[in-house]
Enzyme design. Structure first.
Site, PDB file in Angstrom:
ATOM      1  N   LYS A  28       0.839  -1.202   0.000  1.00  0.00           N
ATOM      2  CA  LYS A  28       0.000   0.000   0.000  1.00  0.00           C
ATOM      3  C   LYS A  28       0.873   1.251   0.000  1.00  0.00           C
ATOM      4  O   LYS A  28       0.697   2.149  -0.829  1.00  0.00           O
ATOM      5  CB  LYS A  28      -0.908  -0.027   1.231  1.00  0.00           C
ATOM      6  CG  LYS A  28      -2.078   0.923   1.161  1.00  0.00           C
ATOM      7  CD  LYS A  28      -2.932   0.841   2.433  1.00  0.00           C
ATOM      8  CE  LYS A  28      -3.702  -0.462   2.512  1.00  0.00           C
ATOM      9  NZ  LYS A  28      -4.330  -0.672   3.833  1.00  0.00           N
ATOM     10  N   ARG A  98      -3.268   3.328   8.483  1.00  0.00           N
ATOM     11  CA  ARG A  98      -3.613   2.155   7.682  1.00  0.00           C
ATOM     12  C   ARG A  98      -2.496   1.125   7.652  1.00  0.00           C
ATOM     13  O   ARG A  98      -1.345   1.445   7.395  1.00  0.00           O
ATOM     14  CB  ARG A  98      -3.904   2.592   6.242  1.00  0.00           C
ATOM     15  CG  ARG A  98      -4.689   3.871   6.125  1.00  0.00           C
ATOM     16  CD  ARG A  98      -4.768   4.379   4.687  1.00  0.00           C
ATOM     17  NE  ARG A  98      -5.410   3.448   3.799  1.00  0.00           N
ATOM     18  CZ  ARG A  98      -5.397   3.570   2.478  1.00  0.00           C
ATOM     19  NH1 ARG A  98      -4.733   4.569   1.904  1.00  0.00           N
ATOM     20  NH2 ARG A  98      -5.999   2.675   1.734  1.00  0.00           N
ATOM     21  N   GLY A 107      -8.227  -7.162   4.442  1.00  0.00           N
ATOM     22  CA  GLY A 107      -9.092  -7.109   5.617  1.00  0.00           C
ATOM     23  C   GLY A 107      -8.551  -7.805   6.856  1.00  0.00           C
ATOM     24  O   GLY A 107      -9.243  -7.895   7.854  1.00  0.00           O
ATOM     25  N   MET A 109      -5.832  -6.997   8.663  1.00  0.00           N
ATOM     26  CA  MET A 109      -5.249  -6.116   9.681  1.00  0.00           C
ATOM     27  C   MET A 109      -6.103  -4.858   9.813  1.00  0.00           C
ATOM     28  O   MET A 109      -7.113  -4.727   9.169  1.00  0.00           O
ATOM     29  CB  MET A 109      -3.821  -5.794   9.307  1.00  0.00           C
ATOM     30  CG  MET A 109      -2.925  -7.021   9.404  1.00  0.00           C
ATOM     31  SD  MET A 109      -1.237  -6.647   9.012  1.00  0.00           S
ATOM     32  CE  MET A 109      -1.339  -6.230   7.300  1.00  0.00           C
ATOM     33  N   ARG A 346      -3.314  -1.692  -6.444  1.00  0.00           N
ATOM     34  CA  ARG A 346      -2.477  -2.891  -6.399  1.00  0.00           C
ATOM     35  C   ARG A 346      -2.848  -3.761  -7.580  1.00  0.00           C
ATOM     36  O   ARG A 346      -3.931  -3.619  -8.156  1.00  0.00           O
ATOM     37  CB  ARG A 346      -2.670  -3.656  -5.096  1.00  0.00           C
ATOM     38  CG  ARG A 346      -4.091  -4.117  -4.894  1.00  0.00           C
ATOM     39  CD  ARG A 346      -4.283  -4.839  -3.566  1.00  0.00           C
ATOM     40  NE  ARG A 346      -5.692  -4.972  -3.295  1.00  0.00           N
ATOM     41  CZ  ARG A 346      -6.255  -4.784  -2.106  1.00  0.00           C
ATOM     42  NH1 ARG A 346      -5.541  -4.444  -1.072  1.00  0.00           N
ATOM     43  NH2 ARG A 346      -7.541  -4.951  -1.943  1.00  0.00           N
ATOM     44  N   HIS A 472     -16.018  -8.307   0.487  1.00  0.00           N
ATOM     45  CA  HIS A 472     -15.084  -9.281   1.037  1.00  0.00           C
ATOM     46  C   HIS A 472     -15.329 -10.667   0.450  1.00  0.00           C
ATOM     47  O   HIS A 472     -14.410 -11.349   0.002  1.00  0.00           O
ATOM     48  CB  HIS A 472     -15.217  -9.313   2.558  1.00  0.00           C
ATOM     49  CG  HIS A 472     -14.326 -10.309   3.212  1.00  0.00           C
ATOM     50  ND1 HIS A 472     -14.749 -11.580   3.514  1.00  0.00           N
ATOM     51  CD2 HIS A 472     -13.031 -10.255   3.567  1.00  0.00           C
ATOM     52  CE1 HIS A 472     -13.748 -12.247   4.053  1.00  0.00           C
ATOM     53  NE2 HIS A 472     -12.695 -11.460   4.096  1.00  0.00           N
ATOM     54  N   SER A 799      12.956 -42.495 -12.528  1.00  0.00           N
ATOM     55  CA  SER A 799      11.769 -41.686 -12.320  1.00  0.00           C
ATOM     56  C   SER A 799      11.577 -41.574 -10.816  1.00  0.00           C
ATOM     57  O   SER A 799      11.494 -42.582 -10.124  1.00  0.00           O
ATOM     58  CB  SER A 799      10.551 -42.332 -12.971  1.00  0.00           C
ATOM     59  OG  SER A 799       9.404 -41.573 -12.685  1.00  0.00           O
ATOM     60  N   CYS A 866       7.209 -38.973 -11.072  1.00  0.00           N
ATOM     61  CA  CYS A 866       5.857 -39.482 -11.321  1.00  0.00           C
ATOM     62  C   CYS A 866       4.997 -39.518 -10.071  1.00  0.00           C
ATOM     63  O   CYS A 866       3.921 -40.073 -10.062  1.00  0.00           O
ATOM     64  CB  CYS A 866       5.924 -40.858 -11.969  1.00  0.00           C
ATOM     65  SG  CYS A 866       6.768 -42.056 -10.926  1.00  0.00           S
ATOM     66  N   TYR A 886      11.403 -34.488 -17.419  1.00  0.00           N
ATOM     67  CA  TYR A 886       9.951 -34.344 -17.492  1.00  0.00           C
ATOM     68  C   TYR A 886       9.307 -34.503 -16.115  1.00  0.00           C
ATOM     69  O   TYR A 886       9.915 -35.033 -15.187  1.00  0.00           O
ATOM     70  CB  TYR A 886       9.341 -35.367 -18.464  1.00  0.00           C
ATOM     71  CG  TYR A 886       9.444 -36.795 -17.985  1.00  0.00           C
ATOM     72  CD1 TYR A 886       8.466 -37.341 -17.147  1.00  0.00           C
ATOM     73  CD2 TYR A 886      10.515 -37.610 -18.349  1.00  0.00           C
ATOM     74  CE1 TYR A 886       8.565 -38.639 -16.685  1.00  0.00           C
ATOM     75  CE2 TYR A 886      10.619 -38.907 -17.904  1.00  0.00           C
ATOM     76  CZ  TYR A 886       9.637 -39.413 -17.064  1.00  0.00           C
ATOM     77  OH  TYR A 886       9.728 -40.690 -16.601  1.00  0.00           O
TER      78      TYR A 886
HETATM   79  P1  ADP Z   1      -7.715  -2.344   3.932  1.00  0.00           P
HETATM   80  O1  ADP Z   1      -6.288  -2.684   3.849  1.00  0.00           O
HETATM   81  O2  ADP Z   1      -8.484  -3.200   4.857  1.00  0.00           O
HETATM   82  O3  ADP Z   1      -8.345  -2.146   2.601  1.00  0.00           O
HETATM   83  P2  ADP Z   1      -7.365   0.495   4.067  1.00  0.00           P
HETATM   84  O4  ADP Z   1      -6.236   1.037   4.828  1.00  0.00           O
HETATM   85  O5  ADP Z   1      -7.196   0.423   2.600  1.00  0.00           O
HETATM   86  O6  ADP Z   1      -7.777  -0.912   4.667  1.00  0.00           O
HETATM   87  O7  ADP Z   1      -8.604   1.393   4.405  1.00  0.00           O
HETATM   88  C1  ADP Z   1      -9.902   1.026   4.064  1.00  0.00           C
HETATM   89  C2  ADP Z   1     -10.644   2.155   3.438  1.00  0.00           C
HETATM   90  O8  ADP Z   1     -10.651   3.273   4.268  1.00  0.00           O
HETATM   91  C3  ADP Z   1     -10.038   2.653   2.157  1.00  0.00           C
HETATM   92  O9  ADP Z   1     -10.434   1.882   1.071  1.00  0.00           O
HETATM   93  C4  ADP Z   1     -10.616   4.033   2.066  1.00  0.00           C
HETATM   94  O10 ADP Z   1     -11.906   3.983   1.500  1.00  0.00           O
HETATM   95  C5  ADP Z   1     -10.718   4.441   3.498  1.00  0.00           C
HETATM   96  N1  ADP Z   1      -9.608   5.332   3.795  1.00  0.00           N
HETATM   97  C6  ADP Z   1      -8.397   5.013   4.277  1.00  0.00           C
HETATM   98  N2  ADP Z   1      -7.629   6.107   4.402  1.00  0.00           N
HETATM   99  C7  ADP Z   1      -8.384   7.144   3.994  1.00  0.00           C
HETATM  100  C8  ADP Z   1      -8.152   8.539   3.865  1.00  0.00           C
HETATM  101  N3  ADP Z   1      -6.981   9.081   4.181  1.00  0.00           N
HETATM  102  N4  ADP Z   1      -9.149   9.280   3.389  1.00  0.00           N
HETATM  103  C9  ADP Z   1     -10.333   8.738   3.069  1.00  0.00           C
HETATM  104  N5  ADP Z   1     -10.620   7.437   3.156  1.00  0.00           N
HETATM  105  C10 ADP Z   1      -9.639   6.639   3.619  1.00  0.00           C
HETATM  106 MG    MG Z   2      -7.661  -1.047   1.198  1.00  0.00          MG
END
Ligand code: ADP
Ligand code: MG
Ligand code: MG
Length: 910
Positions: A28, A98, A107, A109, A346, A472, A799, A866, A886
């Site tokens: 990220k 984040r 999701g 962490m 990503r 999710h 083999s 094998c 192989y």
């Molecule tokens: P995850 O790794 O679980 O996706 P994120 O860190 O990406 O968690 O945060 C989840 C959501 O929170 C992001 O998709 C975004 O919509 C919102 N978010 C995170 N940081 C900001 C920010 N600085 N401003 C606005 N929304 C944010």
């Molecule tokens: Mg995210």
């Protein structure tokens, strides 16, 4: 002061980091920096690198020296870039905190939004924005998230905040949180704070600095939460990596109707179709879309009318990102008063279908080369499997619909056909599966969350009432290659009562349900399946290549794969139809033809052979088997039409064919055998007793049989060579490779090889035909690998039988390791299941020894594998590295092995 850099700023058009730095900044953080560097709109922020996490985790909550000062410095830069001040009571800057590891762990962490709000700053935010409801909405979200994430207020099953929210919505008579007014939200904030005080005995912290450090600590701690640990184990992510922590200025999607939050994909990652797609919610924040709280709108259908300008910005950004990253991107964004802000990008996870289509399209678009298109990251070889799996038969679906069993149509989030018993809880699904791992289950939930992961894994398919294509449930099922339907909002799912209601139909826990992840259709009952398009074209030939685009793309991709790979791919097959199937999938020979499978069709004769008390009567019985074996081999040679065939001589312990159990189950069997052999029933009983073994895996089996009963080896050699001559005479080339099983001593091999060669020469002479044949051995005992130089003096090929080699090297019985392997995996005793993926450090090194020593006495010795491992991608790559000629695997794994073999070449180059 330590001079080490821990904190990386990004913003104001320039970043300290870039995309190459994911090991230290996490995916990220690295990509936020990269997006800044290529001029995309990203709110300013900074990343604390993974080293901080590692330190924090080791010291149980301490930061390396210098981190605090670096954070202060970076925060000042963010304030400057955003023109606001953190904690300021007139112009407050809010930030998010984040998590973000090297590999995405969706999701798993924690993240906290709106940090910096308290009773004073909320007033300033209200005033500045001219929107009181927005300010209080942000505040209540913050108190809730902070309470849950930092102060540990989220119980295993109950979230007290959600309870209070629900009560407030009910009291206000509204359906959604976004409909609550400022006053109601204000009340909620107060209630939330009371809940925190009651739940933890602590006050909600009002000092923004304390808040930010609380959140940073929570993000780092979340690396070690249970969910994250389990996820890492499942996906082979090392526990030592640690997560980075990104602190970033907030942008707001909840300021009003010209604002939105969303997630999107630059192409459809379910089918691979080109074109932006995704989900958004107007006047909402962050997780709202992913959490499936309301069913979001689809970017591709309504955003261009809701917010034409926003849509255009997003579309441009998507294009720019694909051009830059040369791959489909999975993005998170917020639209604040009409302006798009990027919050994440990503490389997107995709289904096997999408992976193939995207790879082929991108090559054809000139975006990537063929080599780039087929890398392991873009098409995990295992995912090809999805294209070969059965789909619902359209005729059967029509029938089900006519019978009124079509319940609804949701969003098709993960392609595939799944039927199973309805199960409403992930925990229960897991429990059922642990009792019976052939259980067919469909997990049905209102929405899924990371807690449901294990239950999802053991289910055939996943169905949710809420959520969109980026929820999710959708994300995770696509990654797992499971059929998935989300947003089936017409279904009333009551998991407490254990019912699904659709109109006047009610389905209960355990009832059959069928979901079509290609179309989103949900059926009550069990819908019959039929082969996939590729199988229809290649195997059943009920479809023409030109009628299947899926097939055409597959074929194009596989042609690139074959150009690149060096390893040959053979198949394990012992029947002509299996062999033919495997050839259609691209097999270049048979790597293992097990003769005992053929024997099972001629049980009477083989039992006679076993029960015989002397050479004479045994030879008589053995010779009865000869014509059957010859016919079986002829069939295989014809099917293989000029490709090499490795035939293994009789391997299993004889009591698999004749034991006490057989005599008991079939009361006349003893008598029949006695009559046939001219002996007493008692004699037969004694023979059976003699055959009994305490540890048959290490008993009288493999070449030990042929050594004690040479008549059997001679008969098999004769059958093979007669068949070879006959088929050669028909004008079909044959390349038999006769394989001696379970030899550990050169003398064992020689004993058998002498019999085989003598018999073979006799047959060639009798038939007057010339057939090239080889005599070699299966390397499946540590001794064979270690003494490979000696054995290779006379053996013409090897083999690796890695099933037995694993069993004998690890001293783990493959039939019994199930009782403890789960415990081993959960406690990180071993990194993966050694019977699925080669244990490279142990078994792998023996293989290496076998290859090196074998080729030291016979250069160019032909070597294959094998065991089951021949179709496992990681093991195929390892075999390439070892320099094998192989791999051999079951017919349906042949395409996977081909792709893995090409990926092995690309990995080597990289
Ligand atoms: P995850 O790794 O679980 O996706 P994120 O860190 O990406 O968690 O945060 C989840 C959501 O929170 C992001 O998709 C975004 O919509 C919102 N978010 C995170 N940081 C900001 C920010 N600085 N401003 C606005 N929304 C944010
Ligand atoms: Mg995210
Ligand atoms: Mg074996």
């Amino acid at each position: 002061m330590s001079g080490q850099k821990y904190v990386y700023f990004f913003g104001a058009g320039k970043a300290d980091g870039d995309a190459t730095m994911r090991n230290t900044l996490g995916g990220k953080g690295a990509n936020l920096a990269e997006m800044i560097n290529i001029g995309l709109p990203v709110p300013a922020g900074f990343t604390l690198n993974t080293e901080v996490c590692i330190h924090y985790s080791k010291t149980k909550g301490e930061y390396p020296e210098g981190v605090e000062a670096q954070v202060e410095e970076a925060l000042a830069k963010v304030e400057e870039a955003m023109g606001a001040k953190f904690g300021c009571d007139t112009n407050p800057l809010l930030v998010s905190c984040r998590s973000g590891a090297r590999e995405s762990m969706p999701g798993m962490m924690d993240t906290v939004l709106n940090i910096g709000l308290n009773d004073t700053t909320v007033q300033a935010l209200a005033k500045q924005s001219g929107n009181e409801a927005f300010a209080w909405d942000s505040y209540r979200r913050f108190v809730q998230m902070y309470g849950e994430v930092v102060m540990g207020m989220k119980g295993a099953d109950e979230d007290p905040f959600e309870h209070a929210l629900e009560a407030k919505r009910e009291a206000a008579g509204v359906q959604y949180d976004s409909e609550l007014n400022a006053e109601q939200l204000k009340e909620l904030v107060a209630e939330f704070k009371t809940l925190i005080k009651e739940g933890t005995g602590k006050d909600f912290p009002t000092d923004p600095k304390q808040q930010i450090w609380g959140a940073i600590g929570a993000v780092f701690s979340s690396w070690d939460n249970d969910r994250a640990v389990v996820y890492r184990r499942d996906y082979g992510i090392p526990h030592e990596w640690g997560t980075a922590c990104n602190v970033q200025a907030m942008v707001y999607g909840n300021l009003g109707d010209d604002c939105a939050t969303g997630v999107g994909l630059t192409r459809n990652c379910s089918t691979g179709e080109p074109g932006f797609c995704g989900d958004y919610l107007i006047n909402a924040q962050g997780e709202d879309v992913v959490a499936g709280i309301r069913t979001p709108k689809q970017i591709e259908s309504t955003l261009s009318t809701d917010m034409p300008d926003g849509y255009k910005q997003l579309d441009d950004i998507g294009r720019k990102l694909e051009q830059h990253y040369k791959d489909v991107q999975d993005i998170e964004f917020t639209i604040q008063r009409g302006k798009v802000w990027m919050l994440q990008t990503r490389n997107a996870k995709r289904t096997g279908f999408a992976a193939v289509r995207i790879a082929v399209d991108m090559v054809n678009e000139g975006l990537v080369s063929k080599e780039q298109a087929i890398t392991k990251r873009r098409i995990p070889a295992d995912d090809l499997n999805q294209l070969l799996q059965p789909i619902f038969d359209p005729a059967e679906k029509e029938k089900a619909a006519k019978e009124g069993n079509l319940l609804t149509k949701g969003i098709n989030a993960g392609p595939g056909a799944a039927c199973g018993h309805i199960c409403f809880s992930a925990e229960e699904a897991e429990a059922i599966y642990n009792r019976d791992n052939s259980a067919e289950l469909v997990l049905v939930r209102r929405e899924t969350s990371p807690e449901d992961l294990r239950g999802m894994r053991v289910s055939k398919g996943i169905l949710t009432a809420l959520g969109g294509a980026s929820s999710h449930a959708a994300l995770v099922s696509r990654q797992m290659g499971k059929a998935c339907i989300v947003g089936a909002s017409e279904l009333k799912i009551d998991s407490v009562a254990g019912t699904i209601t659709a109109g006047d139909k009610v389905l209960k826990n355990g009832d059959w349900i069928s979901i079509d992840g290609f179309t989103g259709e949900v059926f009550a009952g069990k819908v019959e399946t039929k082969p996939s398009e590729i199988v229809e074209v290649l195997i059943s030939k009920t479809m023409k290549p030109e009628d299947s685009e899926t097939y055409q793309r597959y074929e194009q991709l596989m042609s690139w794969v074959d150009d690149i790979r060096k390893l040959k791919v053979r198949t394990n097959a012992d029947q002509p139809d299996q062999a033919a199937e495997a050839i259609s999938f691209g097999a270049e020979g048979i790597g293992l033809c097990r003769t005992e499978h053929m024997f099972f069709h001629h049980l009477a004769e083989i039992r006679e052979m076993i029960a015989a008390g002397d050479v004479e009567s045994r030879t008589k019985a053995v010779n009865k088997l000869l014509p059957f074996q010859r016919e079986d081999f002829s069939g295989i040679f014809r099917a293989m039409n000029g490709l090499p065939v490795t035939i293994r001589l009789l391997d299993p312990p004889l009591h698999e064919f004749l034991s006490d159990r057989h005599l008991e189950e079939n009361p006349t069997l003893g008598e029949e055998l006695a009559n046939e052999l001219g002996v007493t029933v008692d004699f037969i009983r004694r023979r059976v007793e003699e055959l009994h073994e305490l540890n048959p895996m290490l008993g009288h089996r493999g070449c030990r049989l042929g050594i004690v009963y040479p008549e059997i080896t001679a008969m098999q050699a004769r059958a093979i060579m007669e068949a070879a001559c006959d088929v050669q005479k028909e004008g079909i080339d044959v390349y038999p490779e006769i394989m001696v099983p379970l030899a550990g001593f050169k003398t064992e091999f020689d004993n058998q090889a002498n019999i085989i060669r003598a018999e073979a020469e006799k047959v060639l002479e009798e038939k007057g035909v010339k057939v090239d044949y080889l005599v070699g051995t299966m390397v499946e005992l540590p001794r064979a690998a270690i003494c490979a130089d000696q054995i290779a003096e006379t053996a013409e090929f090897f083999s690796f039988g890695t099933n037995d080699l694993t069993q004998t090297t690890l001293g783990m019985s493959r039939d019994d390791y199930g009782t403890f392997i789960g415990h081993y995996r959960e406690n990180d005793i071993i990194p993966s299941d050694p019977f699925q993926t080669i244990d490279q450090d142990g078994v792998g090194r023996l293989m290496q020894t076998g290859v090196e020593r074998g080729r030291s006495t016979r250069s160019g010795l032909k070597i294959g594998i094998c065991g089951e491992h021949g179709g496992d991608p990681a093991s195929v790559i390892f075999c390439h590295e070892l320099g094998l000629d192989y791999v051999s695997c079951s017919p349906f794994r042949v395409p996977i092995a081909r792709l893995s073999a090409a990926q092995a070449v690309l990995e080597e180059k990289a």
